[in-house]
Design an enzyme around this catalytic site. Structure first.
Site, PDB file in Angstrom:
ATOM      1  N   CYS A  15       0.837  -1.217   0.000  1.00 13.93           N
ATOM      2  CA  CYS A  15       0.000   0.000   0.000  1.00 13.93           C
ATOM      3  C   CYS A  15       0.869   1.263   0.000  1.00 13.93           C
ATOM      4  CB  CYS A  15      -1.005  -0.051   1.137  1.00 13.93           C
ATOM      5  SG  CYS A  15      -2.395   1.039   0.855  1.00 13.93           S
ATOM      6  N   HIS A  35      -3.226  -5.338   1.703  1.00 15.16           N
ATOM      7  CA  HIS A  35      -2.571  -5.558   2.996  1.00 15.16           C
ATOM      8  C   HIS A  35      -2.656  -7.021   3.431  1.00 15.16           C
ATOM      9  CE1 HIS A  35      -2.240  -1.283   4.259  1.00 15.16           C
ATOM     10  NE2 HIS A  35      -3.305  -1.121   3.509  1.00 15.16           N
ATOM     11  N   GLU A  50      -0.929  -8.492   5.517  1.00 15.27           N
ATOM     12  CA  GLU A  50      -0.612  -8.579   6.960  1.00 15.27           C
ATOM     13  C   GLU A  50      -1.856  -8.417   7.832  1.00 15.27           C
ATOM     14  OE1 GLU A  50      -0.081  -6.075   5.028  1.00 15.27           O
ATOM     15  OE2 GLU A  50      -0.551  -4.204   6.078  1.00 15.27           O
TER      16      GLU A  50
HETATM   17  N1  GLN Z   1      -3.443   6.490   0.951  1.00 13.08           N
HETATM   18  C1  GLN Z   1      -2.195   6.170   1.566  1.00 13.08           C
HETATM   19  C2  GLN Z   1      -1.046   6.942   0.902  1.00 13.08           C
HETATM   20  O1  GLN Z   1      -1.245   7.672   0.026  1.00 13.08           O
HETATM   21  C3  GLN Z   1      -1.904   4.680   1.541  1.00 13.08           C
HETATM   22  C4  GLN Z   1      -2.938   3.937   2.363  1.00 13.08           C
HETATM   23  C5  GLN Z   1      -2.419   2.694   3.037  1.00 13.08           C
HETATM   24  O2  GLN Z   1      -1.209   2.445   3.108  1.00 13.08           O
HETATM   25  N2  GLN Z   1      -3.320   1.928   3.584  1.00 13.08           N
HETATM   26  O3  GLN Z   1       0.066   6.814   1.288  1.00 13.08           O
END
Ligand code: GLN
Length: 202
Positions: free
Chosen positions: A78, A177, A179
């Site tokens: 992410c 994710h 995890e």
């Molecule tokens: N929206 C977040 C970003 O721009 C990422 C979201 C997340 O890691 N769950 O960094």
């Protein structure tokens, strides 16, 4: 094999726990000395702009860039995927990345109203059926260079077909994710990548 988790911000503990279950030594990394002591690194989910600012404050951004360029295996989830990208769409003007994977990612791509989205994602090279992928204000990958492997795409809903898992050399990234779901297959896959890199480096 010691695998670090970049512990500036985000869901660090969940990754440390997942790695510990994969029979490697897992430790948090904040400072350059701590980075020096690990063989591979996980960059967690969180907020990529904040993470990059903190990386500068802790003096670890440049050392991270050097290790990535030097071939250290890294898995980004992410916000970690955003940190690994060469190019970010809808990033903040001061957003810094490690420019590891030759790809364009779009921040908060699943839509501003939709904070999270869940669905099945099949990952090439990982057996056992599709992942139950959890996306939280997640990016997706808009485009990749020819030598980036696309490992997974969303299969259902309005985002169907979007790229959400990629690999380039020793760098792995997912928009979701693993995890958070107790499914250790991505972490195990990454540990295998890191072990293979260690063998090749001798
Ligand atoms: N929206 C977040 C970003 O721009 C990422 C979201 C997340 O890691 N769950 O960094």
């Amino acid at each position: 094999m010691i695998i670090g988790v970049l512990a500036l911000q985000g869901d660090v503990r969940e990754h440390l726990n997942a790695l510990a279950e994969c029979d490697v030594v897992a430790r948090p990394v904040r400072r350059p000395e701590e980075l020096d002591s690990v063989d591979a690194l996980v960059i967690p989910g969180g907020e990529s702009t904040t993470m990059s600012k903190l990386a500068i404050e802790f003096g670890v951004l440049e050392p991270l860039r050097k290790r990535v360029a030097g071939g250290m295996p890294v898995y980004g989830s992410c916000a970690g995927m955003i940190m690994l990208a060469t190019d970010v769409v809808d990033g903040r003007p001061d957003q810094q990345t490690l420019a590891g994977i030759d790809m364009v990612v779009r921040r908060n791509a699943f839509g501003r109203q939709v904070d999270s989205f869940e669905g099945p994602v099949e990952i090439a090279g990982i057996d056992g059926g599709p992942f139950h992928a959890v996306f939280i204000r997640a990016p997706w990958v808009e485009s990749v260079a020819a030598d980036v492997e696309v490992l997974g795409r969303v299969t259902e809903g309005p985002a169907a077909g979007r790229i959400v898992a990629v690999r380039q050399r020793n760098l792995l990234a997912t928009a979701f994710h693993p995890e958070l779901t107790g499914d250790l297959r991505v972490h195990r896959f990454f540990v295998e990548m890191a072990r293979a890199a260690e063998t090749t480096e001798g």
